[in-house]
Design a protein around this motif. Structure first.
Motif, PDB file in Angstrom:
ATOM      1  N   MET A  40       2.989 -10.342   0.035  1.00 34.00           N
ATOM      2  CA  MET A  40       2.428 -10.025   1.351  1.00 34.00           C
ATOM      3  C   MET A  40       2.300  -8.535   1.644  1.00 34.00           C
ATOM      4  O   MET A  40       1.420  -8.148   2.397  1.00 34.00           O
ATOM      5  CB  MET A  40       3.291 -10.662   2.449  1.00 34.00           C
ATOM      6  CG  MET A  40       3.281 -12.163   2.448  1.00 34.00           C
ATOM      7  SD  MET A  40       4.312 -12.847   3.753  1.00 34.00           S
ATOM      8  CE  MET A  40       3.442 -12.309   5.202  1.00 34.00           C
ATOM      9  N   ILE A  41       3.166  -7.712   1.099  1.00 34.61           N
ATOM     10  CA  ILE A  41       3.232  -6.305   1.493  1.00 34.61           C
ATOM     11  C   ILE A  41       2.717  -5.425   0.358  1.00 34.61           C
ATOM     12  O   ILE A  41       3.210  -5.497  -0.767  1.00 34.61           O
ATOM     13  CB  ILE A  41       4.673  -5.904   1.860  1.00 34.61           C
ATOM     14  CG1 ILE A  41       5.198  -6.792   2.989  1.00 34.61           C
ATOM     15  CG2 ILE A  41       4.740  -4.436   2.237  1.00 34.61           C
ATOM     16  CD1 ILE A  41       6.669  -6.617   3.290  1.00 34.61           C
ATOM     17  N   GLN A  42       1.724  -4.605   0.674  1.00 35.26           N
ATOM     18  CA  GLN A  42       1.168  -3.665  -0.304  1.00 35.26           C
ATOM     19  C   GLN A  42       1.234  -2.263   0.286  1.00 35.26           C
ATOM     20  O   GLN A  42       0.815  -2.046   1.417  1.00 35.26           O
ATOM     21  CB  GLN A  42      -0.278  -4.021  -0.630  1.00 35.26           C
ATOM     22  CG  GLN A  42      -0.434  -5.387  -1.242  1.00 35.26           C
ATOM     23  CD  GLN A  42      -1.901  -5.788  -1.364  1.00 35.26           C
ATOM     24  OE1 GLN A  42      -2.793  -5.078  -0.920  1.00 35.26           O
ATOM     25  NE2 GLN A  42      -2.127  -6.929  -1.962  1.00 35.26           N
ATOM     26  N   TYR A  43       1.733  -1.340  -0.499  1.00 38.04           N
ATOM     27  CA  TYR A  43       1.840   0.053  -0.077  1.00 38.04           C
ATOM     28  C   TYR A  43       0.646   0.818  -0.633  1.00 38.04           C
ATOM     29  O   TYR A  43       0.408   0.821  -1.836  1.00 38.04           O
ATOM     30  CB  TYR A  43       3.164   0.655  -0.556  1.00 38.04           C
ATOM     31  CG  TYR A  43       4.352  -0.043   0.056  1.00 38.04           C
ATOM     32  CD1 TYR A  43       4.847   0.366   1.282  1.00 38.04           C
ATOM     33  CD2 TYR A  43       4.946  -1.126  -0.578  1.00 38.04           C
ATOM     34  CE1 TYR A  43       5.934  -0.279   1.866  1.00 38.04           C
ATOM     35  CE2 TYR A  43       6.033  -1.787   0.002  1.00 38.04           C
ATOM     36  CZ  TYR A  43       6.511  -1.355   1.216  1.00 38.04           C
ATOM     37  OH  TYR A  43       7.573  -2.016   1.792  1.00 38.04           O
ATOM     38  N   LYS A  44      -0.119   1.448   0.239  1.00 33.90           N
ATOM     39  CA  LYS A  44      -1.336   2.164  -0.145  1.00 33.90           C
ATOM     40  C   LYS A  44      -1.022   3.632  -0.445  1.00 33.90           C
ATOM     41  O   LYS A  44      -0.031   4.176   0.029  1.00 33.90           O
ATOM     42  CB  LYS A  44      -2.384   2.065   0.965  1.00 33.90           C
ATOM     43  CG  LYS A  44      -2.780   0.626   1.291  1.00 33.90           C
ATOM     44  CD  LYS A  44      -3.413  -0.012   0.084  1.00 33.90           C
ATOM     45  CE  LYS A  44      -3.871  -1.415   0.363  1.00 33.90           C
ATOM     46  NZ  LYS A  44      -4.514  -2.033  -0.767  1.00 33.90           N
ATOM     47  N   GLU A  45      -1.900   4.263  -1.214  1.00 33.43           N
ATOM     48  CA  GLU A  45      -1.704   5.657  -1.606  1.00 33.43           C
ATOM     49  C   GLU A  45      -1.685   6.611  -0.419  1.00 33.43           C
ATOM     50  O   GLU A  45      -1.032   7.646  -0.460  1.00 33.43           O
ATOM     51  CB  GLU A  45      -2.798   6.077  -2.580  1.00 33.43           C
ATOM     52  CG  GLU A  45      -2.672   5.420  -3.936  1.00 33.43           C
ATOM     53  CD  GLU A  45      -3.751   5.871  -4.898  1.00 33.43           C
ATOM     54  OE1 GLU A  45      -4.403   6.898  -4.646  1.00 33.43           O
ATOM     55  OE2 GLU A  45      -3.942   5.181  -5.907  1.00 33.43           O
ATOM     56  N   ASN A  46      -2.405   6.258   0.652  1.00 33.42           N
ATOM     57  CA  ASN A  46      -2.465   7.139   1.829  1.00 33.42           C
ATOM     58  C   ASN A  46      -1.252   6.979   2.745  1.00 33.42           C
ATOM     59  O   ASN A  46      -1.190   7.585   3.801  1.00 33.42           O
ATOM     60  CB  ASN A  46      -3.750   6.895   2.615  1.00 33.42           C
ATOM     61  CG  ASN A  46      -3.818   5.513   3.231  1.00 33.42           C
ATOM     62  OD1 ASN A  46      -2.941   4.681   3.041  1.00 33.42           O
ATOM     63  ND2 ASN A  46      -4.883   5.258   3.962  1.00 33.42           N
ATOM     64  N   GLY A  47      -0.291   6.138   2.352  1.00 33.11           N
ATOM     65  CA  GLY A  47       0.915   5.942   3.141  1.00 33.11           C
ATOM     66  C   GLY A  47       0.880   4.716   4.032  1.00 33.11           C
ATOM     67  O   GLY A  47       1.896   4.331   4.602  1.00 33.11           O
ATOM     68  N   ASP A  48      -0.294   4.103   4.155  1.00 35.47           N
ATOM     69  CA  ASP A  48      -0.400   2.890   4.956  1.00 35.47           C
ATOM     70  C   ASP A  48       0.271   1.722   4.241  1.00 35.47           C
ATOM     71  O   ASP A  48       0.441   1.719   3.027  1.00 35.47           O
ATOM     72  CB  ASP A  48      -1.858   2.521   5.218  1.00 35.47           C
ATOM     73  CG  ASP A  48      -2.532   3.423   6.228  1.00 35.47           C
ATOM     74  OD1 ASP A  48      -1.843   4.279   6.821  1.00 35.47           O
ATOM     75  OD2 ASP A  48      -3.756   3.286   6.423  1.00 35.47           O
ATOM     76  N   VAL A  49       0.636   0.738   5.023  1.00 31.76           N
ATOM     77  CA  VAL A  49       1.182  -0.504   4.494  1.00 31.76           C
ATOM     78  C   VAL A  49       0.235  -1.610   4.905  1.00 31.76           C
ATOM     79  O   VAL A  49      -0.119  -1.734   6.080  1.00 31.76           O
ATOM     80  CB  VAL A  49       2.598  -0.778   5.059  1.00 31.76           C
ATOM     81  CG1 VAL A  49       3.152  -2.072   4.508  1.00 31.76           C
ATOM     82  CG2 VAL A  49       3.532   0.382   4.756  1.00 31.76           C
TER      83      VAL A  49
END
Length: 76
Positions: A40-49
């Protein structure tokens, strides 16, 4: 950092939380097991979740067509 909730089926943005400090236990993340967190949880390169959830329309479709639960994606 923002937390963005998107529908896992249609990709619609359900909502967004744009707070710097968030107690994730308020969001219920502490109730998820490790496998659920990975799904369910993905951490994006721009810091967003990004959180994979389900929107009301897709939930309604699943309610009317329970056989769709067997599919990874039911929207073509």
């Amino acid at each position: 950092m923002s937390i963005v909730y998107t529908c896992r089926h249609c990709g619609h943005v359900i909502g967004e939380i744009a707070e710097k400090n968030i107690d994730t236990s308020i969001l219920g993340w502490d109730k998820l097991n490790e496998e659920e967190k990975r799904e369910m949880i993905q951490y994006k390169e721009n810091g967003d979740v990004q959180i994979q959830a389900i929107c009301e329309n897709c939930q309604e479709s699943l309610g009317h067509h329970p056989e769709y639960h067997e599919l990874d994606y039911f929207i073509q």
